[in-house]
Design an enzyme around this catalytic site. Structure first.
Site, short mmCIF file in Angstrom:
data_model
loop_
_atom_site.label_atom_id
_atom_site.label_comp_id
_atom_site.label_asym_id
_atom_site.label_seq_id
_atom_site.Cartn_x
_atom_site.Cartn_y
_atom_site.Cartn_z
N MET A 293 -10.77 -9.06 22.18
CA MET A 293 -9.37 -8.95 22.59
C MET A 293 -9.18 -7.80 23.59
O MET A 293 -8.57 -7.95 24.64
CB MET A 293 -8.53 -8.71 21.34
CG MET A 293 -7.07 -8.95 21.53
SD MET A 293 -6.19 -8.62 20.01
CE MET A 293 -6.66 -9.98 19.00
N GLU B 289 -30.54 -2.75 -1.95
CA GLU B 289 -30.85 -1.42 -2.48
C GLU B 289 -30.44 -1.35 -3.94
O GLU B 289 -29.25 -1.26 -4.27
CB GLU B 289 -30.12 -0.35 -1.66
CG GLU B 289 -30.52 1.04 -2.11
CD GLU B 289 -29.87 2.15 -1.29
OE1 GLU B 289 -29.38 1.86 -0.19
OE2 GLU B 289 -29.85 3.29 -1.78
N LYS C 155 -20.77 1.38 18.80
CA LYS C 155 -22.11 1.25 18.20
C LYS C 155 -23.09 2.34 18.63
O LYS C 155 -24.29 2.11 18.69
CB LYS C 155 -22.70 -0.14 18.51
CG LYS C 155 -21.81 -1.28 18.06
CD LYS C 155 -22.34 -2.64 18.43
CE LYS C 155 -21.36 -3.73 18.01
NZ LYS C 155 -21.77 -5.06 18.42
N CYS D 116 -16.18 3.78 -9.52
CA CYS D 116 -14.91 3.05 -9.69
C CYS D 116 -14.32 3.36 -11.07
O CYS D 116 -13.10 3.57 -11.20
CB CYS D 116 -15.13 1.54 -9.56
SG CYS D 116 -15.59 1.01 -7.91
N LYS D 117 -15.18 3.35 -12.07
CA LYS D 117 -14.70 3.59 -13.44
C LYS D 117 -14.04 4.98 -13.52
O LYS D 117 -12.95 5.13 -14.10
CB LYS D 117 -15.90 3.51 -14.40
CG LYS D 117 -15.54 3.61 -15.86
CD LYS D 117 -16.79 3.45 -16.71
CE LYS D 117 -16.44 3.75 -18.17
NZ LYS D 117 -17.64 3.81 -19.02
N MET E 264 -12.85 -6.38 19.58
CA MET E 264 -13.62 -6.09 20.80
C MET E 264 -13.40 -7.14 21.89
O MET E 264 -13.27 -6.81 23.06
CB MET E 264 -15.12 -5.97 20.48
CG MET E 264 -15.51 -4.67 19.81
SD MET E 264 -14.77 -3.21 20.52
CE MET E 264 -15.49 -3.15 22.12
N HIS F 260 -30.69 23.02 -17.52
CA HIS F 260 -30.63 23.10 -18.98
C HIS F 260 -32.01 23.10 -19.59
O HIS F 260 -32.30 23.81 -20.54
CB HIS F 260 -29.81 21.92 -19.55
CG HIS F 260 -28.37 22.03 -19.20
ND1 HIS F 260 -27.59 20.95 -18.90
CD2 HIS F 260 -27.56 23.11 -19.09
CE1 HIS F 260 -26.37 21.35 -18.61
NE2 HIS F 260 -26.34 22.67 -18.72
N MET G 208 -11.09 -7.52 14.51
CA MET G 208 -11.73 -6.22 14.80
C MET G 208 -11.40 -5.82 16.23
O MET G 208 -11.18 -4.66 16.52
CB MET G 208 -13.24 -6.34 14.56
CG MET G 208 -14.05 -5.10 14.85
SD MET G 208 -14.49 -5.00 16.59
CE MET G 208 -15.68 -6.30 16.76
N ASN H 152 -31.94 26.36 -21.57
CA ASN H 152 -31.59 26.25 -22.97
C ASN H 152 -31.51 24.78 -23.37
O ASN H 152 -30.49 24.15 -23.22
CB ASN H 152 -30.22 26.92 -23.20
CG ASN H 152 -29.86 26.93 -24.66
OD1 ASN H 152 -30.55 26.32 -25.47
ND2 ASN H 152 -28.80 27.64 -25.00
N ASP I 103 -19.24 -6.72 11.86
CA ASP I 103 -20.36 -6.47 12.76
C ASP I 103 -21.16 -5.29 12.20
O ASP I 103 -20.70 -4.14 12.25
CB ASP I 103 -19.82 -6.13 14.16
CG ASP I 103 -20.93 -6.03 15.19
OD1 ASP I 103 -22.08 -5.74 14.80
OD2 ASP I 103 -20.66 -6.25 16.38
P1 ADP Z 1 -12.46 -9.96 18.22
O1 ADP Z 1 -11.39 -9.60 19.19
O2 ADP Z 1 -12.46 -9.14 16.99
O3 ADP Z 1 -13.81 -10.06 18.85
P2 ADP Z 1 -12.00 -12.80 18.27
O4 ADP Z 1 -11.64 -12.74 19.69
O5 ADP Z 1 -13.19 -13.56 17.86
O6 ADP Z 1 -12.09 -11.36 17.62
O7 ADP Z 1 -10.74 -13.31 17.39
C1 ADP Z 1 -9.50 -12.98 17.69
C2 ADP Z 1 -8.77 -14.29 18.01
O8 ADP Z 1 -8.02 -14.69 16.88
C3 ADP Z 1 -7.81 -14.11 19.15
O9 ADP Z 1 -7.98 -15.20 20.01
C4 ADP Z 1 -6.45 -14.15 18.51
O10 ADP Z 1 -5.50 -14.76 19.35
C5 ADP Z 1 -6.69 -14.97 17.25
N1 ADP Z 1 -5.80 -14.57 16.12
C6 ADP Z 1 -5.09 -15.39 15.33
N2 ADP Z 1 -4.40 -14.70 14.40
C7 ADP Z 1 -4.69 -13.40 14.59
C8 ADP Z 1 -4.30 -12.19 13.95
N3 ADP Z 1 -3.49 -12.15 12.90
N4 ADP Z 1 -4.79 -11.05 14.44
C9 ADP Z 1 -5.62 -11.04 15.49
N5 ADP Z 1 -6.04 -12.13 16.12
C10 ADP Z 1 -5.57 -13.32 15.70
#
Ligand code: ADP
Length: 515
Positions: free
Chosen positions: A281, A181, A313, A192-193, A279, A488, A277, A492, A389
């Site tokens: 985990m 874009e 999402k 920023c400026k 998800m 303006h 991020m 004017n 993502d």
């Molecule tokens: P998400 O949970 O965002 O989908 P992933 O599962 O792909 O991400 O990546 C997270 C992986 O990275 C986990 O297996 C975690 O144990 C590892 N990991 C290593 N260092 C870190 C950290 N500082 N913070 C979070 N996860 C970490």
């Protein structure tokens, strides 16, 4: 003089070659196969180039015999076949196009992509993919395989610009933006400026928790209610927490929010996720917690690990109200003279426009979290540049932009953005790709933070919110200035800096209108 066919194989003549080409043409009339090279073309070995190899298509049976030879691994057999021969096997159903990388092995990943392009191209009505300008060479597909994408045919480059630098919490950052874009980067840079001129942006992180909300069915509303009460109790919470946290050292359960509809129970797990991020985990943790819960409530049925109570999402008020990912407020003061010289507008007009557009206009439109001018523009460009993502821009872009006069006479501008759902990570997902890692390196936040896991991801969220602030300021100013210019011109021409617009006039007594 030796013929090419003679060089290729002692049992292969030019007549054989022409016969094979005829067969292939008959079998694939839609393909434009190259003409056979003349016998004096000087080519030394057909194996030297893929183009040359394609002239020597062996029969399907010969190729199958090579491919299925049990004494060799498949990857080795495939290296004995030309691309065209592999394509022939795939078209005959002997090789699945989606499994090429697995069959070829790690050292032939680019070849797998090249062959897949040809297979898909020739099966399509346009037939353009194979020779298209979609790039595929010199890309590290080992990072993609099993992690980022399937059925890969190349990659899509997006222009990468840099806005700023922008001072965020006392440190200067270049703002990476992948976008097509025009004016977006330039406009953000202008913001920023203006922000830097006032000393930069201050951020506050008011929340950090990724969420997952499974849907769980019970035979009756009474049983669902009992389970809800158990989760809400200290006992239940503790059992679920222990199971949840056993799955990762980064996942610390922060809260459990329950809700019932009929006999279906929704539980919103919220957790820290370190620099990820999160998800993946949180899904693992939630699964484990639900296993522990099932022991207590054998009658429950987990319908889906994501019951849309997360909410990932998709637009949802729960995210706007409760937050998801990193909740950040970014704030700055822009001196009045900077508003005039850099942004070409006035504090008064900016504040008025912000209320009428970002607050009232969005309220009139029934918006949830859309109280901003174009937060999604800046956020998505940074998401793409840093391997986030992109689909999570839905909730991550939720933002309320606020502006008010400040300073002893209200001559300066206090501006902020409130973004409750910035969902970002610096490990996992698209952050494993080399170009995206290069961008994270530029910001000094690649991968896991060495001392405090969560600092890299949180810093990224702070940078994003601050860049959104710059984008908001610049666009609002452009709109306000455009309005001023028109005013303006109408009022004017000679006094171009006199803001005489949008002044309220209260009708006197007896002047009420009928509508
Ligand atoms: P998400 O949970 O965002 O989908 P992933 O599962 O792909 O991400 O990546 C997270 C992986 O990275 C986990 O297996 C975690 O144990 C590892 N990991 C290593 N260092 C870190 C950290 N500082 N913070 C979070 N996860 C970490």
């Amino acid at each position: 003089m030796s013929t090419i066919a003679q060089q290729h194989t002692s049992t292969f003549s030019v007549q054989d070659l022409e016969l094979k080409l005829k067969q292939v043409r008959l079998a694939h009339p839609e393909q434009s196969l190259p003409s056979p090279p003349s016998s004096d073309s000087g080519l030394s070995s057909p194996a030297e180039s893929q183009n040359e190899e394609s002239y020597f298509l062996r029969s399907l049976k010969e190729c199958l015999d090579i491919y299925e030879e049990p004494s060799r691994p498949r990857s080795e057999s495939l290296s004995l076949l030309s691309d065209e021969e592999v394509i022939m096997l795939a078209n005959n159903g002997n090789i699945a196009a989606y499994a090429l990388e697995k069959l070829f092995g790690m050292d032939q990943l680019e070849r797998a992509v090249r062959i897949r392009r040809a297979i898909i191209s020739r099966a399509s009505s346009t037939g353009t993919l194979e020779s298209s300008s979609i790039p595929f060479e010199n890309y590290d597909y080992s990072r993609v395989l099993g992690a980022c994408c399937e059925n890969v045919v190349g990659y899509i480059p997006i222009p990468l610009g840099v806005a700023g630098p922008l001072t965020v919490d006392g440190k200067q950052y270049p703002i990476p933006m992948a976008t097509a874009e025009g004016t977006l980067v330039a406009s953000t840079s202008r913001g920023c400026k203006a922000l830097n001129a006032g000393g930069g942006v201050t951020t506050v992180l008011v929340g950090d928790g990724m969420t997952r909300g499974p849907a769980i069915d019970f035979p009756s509303a009474i049983q669902a209610g009992k389970a809800k009460a158990w989760i809400d109790s200290d006992d239940g919470h503790e059992i679920l927490r222990e199971a949840f946290e056993s799955t990762s050292r980064f996942a610390k359960l922060k809260s459990l929010k329950t809700a019932i509809a009929g006999r279906t129970l929704y539980v919103r797990f919220a957790t820290t996720t370190g620099d990820a991020m999160g998800m993946n985990m949180i899904s693992k943790g939630t699964e484990k917690a639900l296993e522990a819960m099932q022991k207590r409530f054998p009658e429950m049925v987990v319908l889906a690990l994501s019951g849309n109570y997360c909410t990932d999402k998709k637009p949802a008020a729960i995210n706007w109200i409760e937050g998801r990912g990193k909740s950040v407020v970014a704030e700055a003061v822009v001196p009045g003279h900077v508003v005039k010289t850099v942004l070409k507008t006035t504090v008064k007009d900016l504040c008025n426009l912000n209320v009428k557009k970002n607050l009232m206009g969005s309220a009139m439109a029934g918006s949830i979290g859309g109280f901003n001018a174009h937060a999604a523009n800046i956020l998505t460009a940074i998401f793409l540049a840093t391997g986030q993502d992109p689909a999570q821009n839905v909730e991550s872009s939720m933002c309320m932009t606020l502006m008010e006069p400040t300073g002893s006479n209200g001559e300066d501008l206090l501006v902020s953005v409130t973004m409750p759902c910035i969902e970002v990570g610096t490990v996992g997902g698209g952050t494993v790709l080399a170009p995206q890692q290069g961008v994270l390196d530029m910001l000094g936040i690649r991968g896991a933070h060495p001392q405090q896991p969560d600092q890299n991801a949180q810093t990224l969220a702070r940078i994003i919110a601050s860049a959104v602030l710059a984008g908001e300021l610049s666009l609002l100013s452009a709109l306000a200035a455009g309005h001023l210019i028109k005013a303006h011109m109408a009022h004017n021409r000679s006094q171009a800096n006199t803001p005489a617009v949008s002044v309220p006039a209260t009708p006197g007594a007896g002047l009420a209108y009928r509508v």
